[in-house]
Design a protein around this motif. Structure first.
Motif, PDB file in Angstrom:
ATOM      1  N   GLU A 267      41.719  38.719  50.716  1.00  0.00           N
ATOM      2  CA  GLU A 267      42.703  37.910  49.992  1.00  0.00           C
ATOM      3  C   GLU A 267      43.320  38.666  48.822  1.00  0.00           C
ATOM      4  OE1 GLU A 267      41.014  34.233  48.825  1.00  0.00           O
ATOM      5  OE2 GLU A 267      40.388  33.653  50.843  1.00  0.00           O
ATOM      6  N   PHE A 268      42.590  39.657  48.302  1.00  0.00           N
ATOM      7  CA  PHE A 268      43.083  40.421  47.152  1.00  0.00           C
ATOM      8  C   PHE A 268      42.991  41.918  47.456  1.00  0.00           C
ATOM      9  CE2 PHE A 268      41.738  36.369  45.378  1.00  0.00           C
ATOM     10  CZ  PHE A 268      42.776  36.052  44.511  1.00  0.00           C
ATOM     11  N   PRO A 269      43.844  42.438  48.332  1.00  0.00           N
ATOM     12  CA  PRO A 269      43.795  43.869  48.656  1.00  0.00           C
ATOM     13  C   PRO A 269      44.199  44.732  47.468  1.00  0.00           C
ATOM     14  CG  PRO A 269      45.744  42.867  49.612  1.00  0.00           C
ATOM     15  CD  PRO A 269      44.921  41.743  49.059  1.00  0.00           C
ATOM     16  N   SER A 270      43.745  45.953  47.470  1.00  0.00           N
ATOM     17  CA  SER A 270      44.084  46.888  46.398  1.00  0.00           C
ATOM     18  C   SER A 270      45.598  47.045  46.289  1.00  0.00           C
ATOM     19  CB  SER A 270      43.439  48.250  46.664  1.00  0.00           C
ATOM     20  OG  SER A 270      42.043  48.137  46.735  1.00  0.00           O
ATOM     21  N   GLU A 275      47.419  37.632  38.360  1.00  0.00           N
ATOM     22  CA  GLU A 275      47.420  37.079  37.000  1.00  0.00           C
ATOM     23  C   GLU A 275      46.091  36.364  36.761  1.00  0.00           C
ATOM     24  OE1 GLU A 275      51.037  35.222  35.200  1.00  0.00           O
ATOM     25  OE2 GLU A 275      49.798  33.405  35.273  1.00  0.00           O
ATOM     26  N   ALA A 276      45.524  36.586  35.588  1.00  0.00           N
ATOM     27  CA  ALA A 276      44.256  35.956  35.240  1.00  0.00           C
ATOM     28  C   ALA A 276      44.482  34.540  34.722  1.00  0.00           C
ATOM     29  CB  ALA A 276      43.538  36.784  34.179  1.00  0.00           C
ATOM     30  N   HIS A 277      43.548  33.644  35.047  1.00  0.00           N
ATOM     31  CA  HIS A 277      43.643  32.267  34.571  1.00  0.00           C
ATOM     32  C   HIS A 277      42.247  31.655  34.477  1.00  0.00           C
ATOM     33  CE1 HIS A 277      42.754  30.255  38.448  1.00  0.00           C
ATOM     34  NE2 HIS A 277      43.320  31.325  38.986  1.00  0.00           N
ATOM     35  N   SER A 278      42.137  30.565  33.727  1.00  0.00           N
ATOM     36  CA  SER A 278      40.905  29.762  33.611  1.00  0.00           C
ATOM     37  C   SER A 278      39.708  30.567  33.118  1.00  0.00           C
ATOM     38  CB  SER A 278      40.575  29.111  34.965  1.00  0.00           C
ATOM     39  OG  SER A 278      41.656  28.333  35.431  1.00  0.00           O
ATOM     40  N   LEU A 279      39.964  31.547  32.240  1.00  0.00           N
ATOM     41  CA  LEU A 279      38.881  32.345  31.678  1.00  0.00           C
ATOM     42  C   LEU A 279      38.453  31.763  30.330  1.00  0.00           C
ATOM     43  CD1 LEU A 279      40.330  35.856  32.490  1.00  0.00           C
ATOM     44  CD2 LEU A 279      38.211  34.951  33.430  1.00  0.00           C
ATOM     45  N   SER A 280      37.165  31.879  30.020  1.00  0.00           N
ATOM     46  CA  SER A 280      36.686  31.410  28.713  1.00  0.00           C
ATOM     47  C   SER A 280      37.261  32.263  27.587  1.00  0.00           C
ATOM     48  CB  SER A 280      35.154  31.448  28.678  1.00  0.00           C
ATOM     49  OG  SER A 280      34.685  32.755  28.965  1.00  0.00           O
ATOM     50  N   GLN A 288      48.644  40.103  33.464  1.00  0.00           N
ATOM     51  CA  GLN A 288      48.922  40.537  34.830  1.00  0.00           C
ATOM     52  C   GLN A 288      48.528  41.999  35.011  1.00  0.00           C
ATOM     53  OE1 GLN A 288      52.981  39.704  35.919  1.00  0.00           O
ATOM     54  NE2 GLN A 288      52.725  37.479  35.762  1.00  0.00           N
ATOM     55  N   GLY A 289      48.062  42.315  36.182  1.00  0.00           N
ATOM     56  CA  GLY A 289      47.680  43.684  36.508  1.00  0.00           C
ATOM     57  C   GLY A 289      47.500  43.830  38.007  1.00  0.00           C
ATOM     58  N   ARG A 290      47.315  45.048  38.449  1.00  0.00           N
ATOM     59  CA  ARG A 290      47.158  45.308  39.883  1.00  0.00           C
ATOM     60  C   ARG A 290      45.692  45.512  40.236  1.00  0.00           C
ATOM     61  NH1 ARG A 290      51.782  45.671  42.676  1.00  0.00           N
ATOM     62  NH2 ARG A 290      53.698  45.931  41.451  1.00  0.00           N
ATOM     63  N   SER A 313      38.230  33.572  41.892  1.00  0.00           N
ATOM     64  CA  SER A 313      38.696  32.242  41.475  1.00  0.00           C
ATOM     65  C   SER A 313      39.449  32.268  40.154  1.00  0.00           C
ATOM     66  CB  SER A 313      37.512  31.286  41.369  1.00  0.00           C
ATOM     67  OG  SER A 313      36.553  31.773  40.435  1.00  0.00           O
ATOM     68  N   ASN A 314      39.336  33.376  39.406  1.00  0.00           N
ATOM     69  CA  ASN A 314      40.056  33.509  38.136  1.00  0.00           C
ATOM     70  C   ASN A 314      41.326  34.341  38.270  1.00  0.00           C
ATOM     71  OD1 ASN A 314      36.852  33.602  36.776  1.00  0.00           O
ATOM     72  ND2 ASN A 314      38.347  32.040  36.172  1.00  0.00           N
ATOM     73  N   LEU A 315      41.753  34.565  39.499  1.00  0.00           N
ATOM     74  CA  LEU A 315      42.946  35.371  39.738  1.00  0.00           C
ATOM     75  C   LEU A 315      43.870  34.657  40.713  1.00  0.00           C
ATOM     76  CD1 LEU A 315      41.262  38.866  40.223  1.00  0.00           C
ATOM     77  CD2 LEU A 315      42.538  38.113  38.213  1.00  0.00           C
ATOM     78  N   LYS A 316      45.166  34.816  40.505  1.00  0.00           N
ATOM     79  CA  LYS A 316      46.144  34.337  41.477  1.00  0.00           C
ATOM     80  C   LYS A 316      47.142  35.451  41.747  1.00  0.00           C
ATOM     81  CE  LYS A 316      49.117  32.027  38.033  1.00  0.00           C
ATOM     82  NZ  LYS A 316      49.741  30.733  37.651  1.00  0.00           N
ATOM     83  N   ILE A 317      47.589  35.539  42.988  1.00  0.00           N
ATOM     84  CA  ILE A 317      48.497  36.612  43.402  1.00  0.00           C
ATOM     85  C   ILE A 317      49.916  36.300  42.936  1.00  0.00           C
ATOM     86  CG2 ILE A 317      49.527  37.775  45.382  1.00  0.00           C
ATOM     87  CD1 ILE A 317      46.894  37.470  46.831  1.00  0.00           C
ATOM     88  N   ILE A 318      50.529  37.287  42.297  1.00  0.00           N
ATOM     89  CA  ILE A 318      51.911  37.175  41.837  1.00  0.00           C
ATOM     90  C   ILE A 318      52.851  37.904  42.789  1.00  0.00           C
ATOM     91  CG2 ILE A 318      53.509  37.634  39.928  1.00  0.00           C
ATOM     92  CD1 ILE A 318      51.339  35.566  39.322  1.00  0.00           C
TER      93      ILE A 318
END
Length: 380
Positions: A267-270, A275-280, A288-290, A313-318
Motif C-alpha cells: 500500500e505504501f511503495p517506496s 502525509e502524516a496525521h493523527s500523531l501524538s 509530507q515526505g516520500r 495508519s498514521n500516513l495517507k498517500i498524497i
C-alpha cells in the motif's frame, strides 16, 4: 578488468524468435541506444497464470538454459521470463557494468507489453536473481516496488569489490597506489538499495561458495528491512552445486516465497508521497515526505525533519507516482529540462549520457550538463 571478471557471454541463435503462442517464446527488448537484449519467455499450459518470475541469470549462463527451473516454476503455477545481458545469446552490444541496472529498468518496462499480450497483465511479478543477476533483481524490487511482489536472491552478488578475485587483482591495477582501490565506488550500490525493498524476500546461499562469499548473503539479509524475509543457508554447497545437492528443499523455499508474493499488497511503495496525521506529536501532523522503505511493520519517510518510522495508519498517500531517480533516465533517452532557476535552460532537449552521482548527465546542443532527475522529463 572487473568487466572481464563479471561477464562471460555466449552467443546462440533463437529457436522460437518472435513467437506469440506456444510454451517457449524468444524475443529481444530494444534499449534506448538501439541495442538488443534477448529473452526467453516460458509459458505454462495453464492459462490462469497468477505469477510471472523475472529471472536474471549468472554471468556464464544464457536465457535459454532455464528449462529445469521453468518446469519447476510451471508446477507452481508461474510463468518464467528469462532475461539476458548485452552481448549474450542473440542480443547485441557489449556487456557493461554501467548499463546493467539501466537495461534492467528498460527490460521491465518493455515486458509490460509482452505480459499483456500473453494475458498476464494482472499477474504478480517476482524478481529472481542468481549471482550477478541479483544486482538486477534487487534494483527492480527497490525501484519498481509498486509492481514487484517478491524477491529471490540466489547465491547473489552484493558487492563486486568484496569478491575474492577482485580483492586480489584490484590493488595490483593501481601498482604504487593500491589504497586507491578502496576508494572506488561500487558500480551498483546493491546494498544501498536493499532498504527500499518492501516485498517478501528470500535469500539463499551456499556456505562454501568460493566465488561470492556467504558473507554477502548475510549482508543482503541484514540490509533488507521488509518484515517478511528469510536467509536460507545451504550447508556444504558452493556457488554452482546448490541445485544438485538441495533440489527439493530449494523448490520448497521458492514455493513458499511465491505463496507470500500472491498474498502481498504494498500500500505504501517506496517513492510515493505521503502525509502524516493523527500523531501524538502534533507538530508532525500535516508533514509530507516520500516513503523510503519499510522498517519491519512501520515505514521510514523522508520528512523535512527526522521522525523515525511511522505506522501505516498514521500516513495517507498524497501522490502515487514515485519521485524519479537517475535510473529512470536510460542512456540514450531524449529528455527535456524544466523547473530550473536558469529559465533559459527550461525547454531544452538533449540525450542522456548517463548518471553522475545523484544527477543525470545530458548532452545538450551547447554541451553536457548534470541535472537533478526532478528537473527532467522523458520525451517519447
Amino acid at each position: 578488468m572487473v568487466t572481464n571478471i563479471a561477464f562471460h557471454p555466449s552467443k546462440i541463435e533463437p529457436s522460437y524468435l518472435d513467437a506469440t503462442t506456444g510454451p517457449i517464446r524468444d524475443g529481444a527488448f530494444t534499449m534506448a541506444d538501439d541495442k538488443k537484449i534477448s529473452f526467453r519467455f516460458y509459458v505454462p499450459k495453464e492459462t490462469d497464470v497468477k505469477i510471472v518470475v523475472y529471472f536474471f541469470h549468472g554471468n556464464a549462463e544464457v536465457c535459454t538454459a532455464m528449462d529445469d527451473i521453468a518446469e519447476m516454476l510451471h508446477s507452481l503455477g508461474a510463468a518464467l521470463l528469462s532475461i539476458d545481458y548485452r552481448g549474450y545469446s542473440w542480443g547485441t552490444g557489449q556487456p557493461s557494468l554501467k548499463k546493467l541496472c539501466s537495461d534492467a529498468d528498460q527490460c521491465f518496462r518493455a515486458s509490460e507489453t509482452l505480459l499483456a499480450d500473453a494475458g498476464f497483465a494482472k499477474a504478480k511479478r517476482v524478481m529472481f536473481g542468481r549471482s550477478i543477476g541479483a544486482t538486477c533483481a534487487v534494483h527492480l524490487a527497490a525501484k519498481q516496488s509498486r509492481k514487484v511482489h517478491g524477491l529471490i536472491v540466489d547465491s547473489g552478488l552484493m558487492s563486486i569489490k568484496q569478491l575474492p578475485t577482485v580483492q586480489m587483482l584490484g590493488p595490483m591495477v593501481f601498482q604504487s597506489q593500491p589504497e586507491m582501490f578502496q576508494k572506488l565506488a561500487e558500480p551498483f550500490d546493491t546494498l544501498g538499495k536493499l532498504p527500499a525493498v518492501g516485498c517478501p524476500a528470500l535469500v539463499m546461499h551456499g556456505d562454501k561458495d568460493e566465488i561470492v562469499p556467504y558473507s554477502q548473503a548475510v549482508q543482503c539479509h541484514s540490509g533488507l528491512k521488509t518484515p517478511k524475509k528469510k536467509l536460507q543457508c545451504w550447508v556444504g554447497a558452493s556457488h554452482n552445486d546448490v541445485w544438485a545437492i538441495y533440489a527439493e528443499p530449494w523448490r520448497q523455499e521458492v514455493k513458499l516465497l511465491l505463496e507470500q508474493a500472491l498474498d502481498f499488497q504494498n500500500e505504501f511503495p517506496s517513492g510515493v508521497l505521503v502525509e502524516a496525521h493523527s500523531l501524538s506529536a502534533t507538530e508532525m501532523n500535516g508533514l509530507q515526505g516520500r516513503v523510503l522503505g519499510p522498517q519491519e511493520e512501520r515505514l521510514r519517510v523522508d520528512f523535512p525533519q527526522p521522525a523515525g518510522a511511522l505506522k501505516p495508519s498514521n500516513l495517507k498517500i498524497i501522490e502515487v507516482e514515485p519521485e524519479k531517480g537517475v535510473e529512470d533516465f536510460p542512456i540514450g533517452a531524449m529528455v527535456e529540462a524544466f523547473g530550473l532557476s536558469k529559465i533559459e535552460l527550461n525547454g531544452l532537449r538533449g540525450k542522456v549520457l548517463g548518471p553522475r552521482e545523484d544527477r543525470v548527465e545530458v548532452k545538450f546542443d551547447d554541451g553536457p550538463k548534470a541535472l537533478k532527475p526532478s528537473n527532467l522529463k522523458l520525451i517519447e
